[in-house]
Design an enzyme around this catalytic site. Sequence first.
Site, short mmCIF file in Angstrom:
data_model
loop_
_atom_site.label_atom_id
_atom_site.label_comp_id
_atom_site.label_asym_id
_atom_site.label_seq_id
_atom_site.Cartn_x
_atom_site.Cartn_y
_atom_site.Cartn_z
N GLY A 23 0.77 -1.24 0.00
CA GLY A 23 0.00 0.00 0.00
C GLY A 23 0.80 1.29 0.00
N MET A 101 -4.39 -6.73 -6.96
CA MET A 101 -3.90 -7.82 -7.80
C MET A 101 -5.00 -8.65 -8.46
SD MET A 101 -0.82 -7.14 -7.77
CE MET A 101 -0.05 -8.54 -8.58
N LEU A 104 -10.29 -6.53 -12.83
CA LEU A 104 -11.70 -6.15 -12.68
C LEU A 104 -12.52 -6.73 -13.84
CD1 LEU A 104 -11.49 -2.38 -11.68
CD2 LEU A 104 -11.33 -4.40 -10.22
N ASN A 118 -5.36 3.47 -12.32
CA ASN A 118 -4.40 2.46 -11.88
C ASN A 118 -3.00 3.01 -12.08
OD1 ASN A 118 -3.45 -0.14 -11.06
ND2 ASN A 118 -3.03 -0.64 -13.20
N HIS A 120 0.87 1.61 -12.95
CA HIS A 120 1.57 0.43 -13.47
C HIS A 120 3.07 0.74 -13.53
CE1 HIS A 120 2.03 -3.27 -15.73
NE2 HIS A 120 2.85 -2.62 -16.55
N VAL A 155 -6.75 -5.24 -19.84
CA VAL A 155 -5.82 -4.99 -18.72
C VAL A 155 -4.63 -4.12 -19.13
CG1 VAL A 155 -4.28 -6.10 -17.05
CG2 VAL A 155 -6.48 -7.15 -17.61
N ASP A 156 -4.39 -3.06 -18.35
CA ASP A 156 -3.26 -2.14 -18.53
C ASP A 156 -3.30 -1.36 -19.85
OD1 ASP A 156 -2.25 -2.87 -16.05
OD2 ASP A 156 -0.97 -4.44 -16.89
C1 GRF Z 1 3.38 -0.85 -7.57
O1 GRF Z 1 4.60 -1.14 -8.18
C2 GRF Z 1 2.35 -0.51 -8.61
O2 GRF Z 1 2.89 0.11 -9.73
C3 GRF Z 1 1.83 -1.88 -8.99
O3 GRF Z 1 1.81 -2.61 -7.80
C4 GRF Z 1 2.78 -2.08 -6.90
C5 GRF Z 1 2.02 -1.72 -5.66
O4 GRF Z 1 2.87 -1.24 -4.66
N1 GRF Z 1 0.53 -1.77 -9.60
P1 GRF Z 1 2.24 -0.62 -3.34
O5 GRF Z 1 1.34 -1.70 -2.73
O6 GRF Z 1 1.48 0.58 -3.74
O7 GRF Z 1 3.41 -0.33 -2.46
#
Ligand code: GRF
Length: 211
Positions: A23, A101, A104, A118, A120, A155-156
């Site tokens: 987080g 993770m 959706l 999101n 990435h 996705v993405d």
């Molecule tokens: C990050 O690298 C983000 O880009 C990816 O998942 C990771 C999450 O990290 N989607 P955190 O839980 O926010 O520290």
Amino acid sequence: MSEEVFHSPKKHGRIMVLLSGRGSNFMAIADAVSAGKIDAEIALVFSNKEAAPGLAAARDRGLQTLALSPKDYPDKVSYDQAIIREAESRNIDLICLAGYMKVLTTEFCSAYQNRILNIHPALLPSFPGLHVQQQAIDWGVRFSGCTVHFVSAEVDMGAIVLQAVVPVLQDDTADSLAERILVEEHKIYPEAVRLYFEGRLEVRGRRVFIL
Ligand code: GRF
């Protein structure tokens, strides 16, 4: 055919964060909210994992949290419907995926079209999916970075809001590159949310204009 145009709302927004892990991006957004840089409040931090450290961090900050296990639902659609109900009952304006993770469902994406962001850890559209820092190293790219994008069913692949670039060094490991990218994630994600509620994001097809 006229192109559909979306303008993000200028308002005091209500944010729901979805996370599955530590987080740190959630905390970057929460810090920016607390500092008054984003005109919004975090109304709910949600996780598919009860034990997610990010959820504990949210509780420590006095934020409302909720964990629902996908195992308690017959399928993905009903699980996502449960999340949508939680969002609707709180009048959520924007959903921020922050290391969430789970993919959706199409139903979720269309119910909240232009209202899900999101982050990435790569320069999309290069390296979508997982383990992307290792992929960047294996490809021998000289630069990687991170992308804040709107979430669509693919996705993405939603419209790109902000990106930041970092060099890929010759002796990088996936971890060292991830760490360098994360520093930038923590800058551009809160920035994108700030722009969203300043009413400054205009989405025209694939392109996002910053007004
Ligand atoms: C990050 O690298 C983000 O880009 C990816 O998942 C990771 C999450 O990290 N989607 P955190 O839980 O926010 O520290």
